[in-house]
Design an enzyme around this catalytic site. Structure first.
Site, PDB file in Angstrom:
ATOM      1  N   HIS A 190       0.824  -1.214   0.000  1.00  0.00           N
ATOM      2  CA  HIS A 190       0.000   0.000   0.000  1.00  0.00           C
ATOM      3  C   HIS A 190       0.857   1.261   0.000  1.00  0.00           C
ATOM      4  CE1 HIS A 190       0.890   0.985   4.182  1.00  0.00           C
ATOM      5  NE2 HIS A 190       0.700  -0.293   4.477  1.00  0.00           N
TER       6      HIS A 190
ATOM      7  N   GLU B 116      -2.133  -7.258   7.661  1.00  0.00           N
ATOM      8  CA  GLU B 116      -0.776  -7.133   8.190  1.00  0.00           C
ATOM      9  C   GLU B 116      -0.605  -7.995   9.428  1.00  0.00           C
ATOM     10  OE1 GLU B 116       2.257  -6.984   7.936  1.00  0.00           O
ATOM     11  OE2 GLU B 116       2.795  -4.868   7.757  1.00  0.00           O
TER      12      GLU B 116
END
Length: 186
Positions: free
Chosen positions: A8, A78
């Site tokens: 990202h 994550e």
């Protein structure tokens, strides 16, 4: 079969080195601009499947890169940092000088085995597809995913440095898992 990885774009916490898992941050304006530049190199490819972490920063990066309809896959979240969420490594080292996400114990967070189990599902799904799978996710989870693709222990993800808003490509060479490209900026 190829597995394309996109980390990202920049958030305030990625910029300052804070561990970010469950905190759902927006991209910075600069992070949005750089993520939008991913559209061109990714548009040149065809993908059989496009997946994204459930976190807003990954989904927004996918959207800016031209993949707003990316399928959310919780396995791409994550690494859960537990009590270390929002802290930098130097802050963590004040109380645990030897800690590393790769080799240490993260109080209240995920273990390496838990991370490996969910990323192994991503690898298995990508290997079932003839063609390219594209995933949008995060620094530690993508580094660990690369290790698992290559048949390595999750802890070996430490050797794959990964910047925000970059493209990496994993594949096979005559049956051997390989890194085709790594940490390529748009």
């Amino acid at each position: 079969t190829e597995l394309w990885l996109v980390r990202h774009g920049e958030t305030e916490w990625s910029r300052t080195g804070q561990h970010t898992s469950v905190t759902d941050l927006e991209l910075t304006p600069g992070g949005e601009a750089i993520a939008a530049r991913l559209q061109h190199p990714l548009a040149e490819q065809s993908f059989v499947r496009v997946l994204s972490s459930p976190r807003r920063r990954a989904r927004r990066t996918a959207e800016l890169a031209g993949f707003a309809a990316a399928e959310v896959d919780d396995d791409l979240a994550e690494w859960a940092y537990g009590d270390y969420e929002g802290l930098t490594t130097p802050q963590i080292h004040e109380s645990d000088p030897q800690w590393s996400v790769w080799t240490g114990v993260t109080p209240g967070g995920e273990t390496r085995d838990q991370v490996a189990a969910r990323l192994d599902r991503v690898v298995a799904a990508a290997r079932e597809v003839e063609g390219r799978t594209l995933v949008f996710a995060h620094g530690h989870s993508l580094r660990a995913l690369a290790a698992r693709w290559l048949g390595l222990d999750v802890a070996q993800g430490r050797i794959f440095d990964l910047d925000t808003a970059t493209i990496s490509v994993l594949g096979d060479d005559r049956g051997t898992p390989v890194v085709r490209r790594w940490n390529v900026a748009s």
